[in-house]
Enzyme design. Sequence first.
Site, PDB file in Angstrom:
ATOM      1  N   ILE A 124       5.030 -29.774  21.531  1.00  0.00           N
ATOM      2  CA  ILE A 124       4.581 -28.815  20.819  1.00  0.00           C
ATOM      3  C   ILE A 124       5.508 -27.895  21.147  1.00  0.00           C
ATOM      4  O   ILE A 124       5.282 -27.527  21.960  1.00  0.00           O
ATOM      5  CB  ILE A 124       3.447 -28.599  21.946  1.00  0.00           C
ATOM      6  CG1 ILE A 124       2.392 -29.981  21.676  1.00  0.00           C
ATOM      7  CG2 ILE A 124       1.697 -27.585  20.902  1.00  0.00           C
ATOM      8  CD1 ILE A 124       1.397 -30.061  19.911  1.00  0.00           C
ATOM      9  N   GLU A 125       5.350 -26.823  19.828  1.00  0.00           N
ATOM     10  CA  GLU A 125       6.283 -25.806  19.609  1.00  0.00           C
ATOM     11  C   GLU A 125       5.312 -24.176  19.489  1.00  0.00           C
ATOM     12  O   GLU A 125       4.127 -24.913  19.073  1.00  0.00           O
ATOM     13  CB  GLU A 125       7.215 -25.563  18.717  1.00  0.00           C
ATOM     14  CG  GLU A 125       8.066 -24.754  18.520  1.00  0.00           C
ATOM     15  CD  GLU A 125       9.454 -25.150  17.371  1.00  0.00           C
ATOM     16  OE1 GLU A 125      10.596 -23.796  17.188  1.00  0.00           O
ATOM     17  OE2 GLU A 125       9.197 -26.372  16.441  1.00  0.00           O
ATOM     18  N   ILE A 126       5.106 -23.666  20.667  1.00  0.00           N
ATOM     19  CA  ILE A 126       4.417 -21.981  20.809  1.00  0.00           C
ATOM     20  C   ILE A 126       5.334 -21.102  20.016  1.00  0.00           C
ATOM     21  O   ILE A 126       7.242 -20.927  21.075  1.00  0.00           O
ATOM     22  CB  ILE A 126       4.042 -22.038  21.267  1.00  0.00           C
ATOM     23  CG1 ILE A 126       3.083 -23.327  21.846  1.00  0.00           C
ATOM     24  CG2 ILE A 126       3.124 -21.009  21.563  1.00  0.00           C
ATOM     25  CD1 ILE A 126       2.476 -23.383  23.269  1.00  0.00           C
TER      26      ILE A 126
END
Length: 131
Positions: A124-126
């Site tokens: 998960i890239e935020i």
Amino acid sequence: MIDHLDHLVLTTAHEAACIRFYTDVLGMQLESFASGTPPVERKSFRFGNQKINLHVKGREFEPKAHTPVPGALDLCFIAATPLDAVVALLAATGTPIIEGPVMRTGATSKIRSVYVRDPDLNLIEISERAG
């Protein structure tokens, strides 16, 4: 031909932990809805104008991907808050950052990102827009 993404499907092996991560850590809204014939109750995570439909491994809904497996997704989300606030929230929830903040290239601009893993080990890239 294509205008935008409406939803995607995430397969989990850890339903309760998955729900906690996407609602408590990422701040998405859990929704229940019925679909199919006969109607079956389903769950999704809503954020902005999109949603993530949830499938539980071994109890997927038809039709489904050819080989749905937990941990196969690599997703990038643009945060509604500054990345420094995201980093603070991740620390407060005990969610380890595995990389970042780092500069990346997004769909429409450069982005500044951190990477975490959800309970199924999806990446998960935020991110926040950087220019």
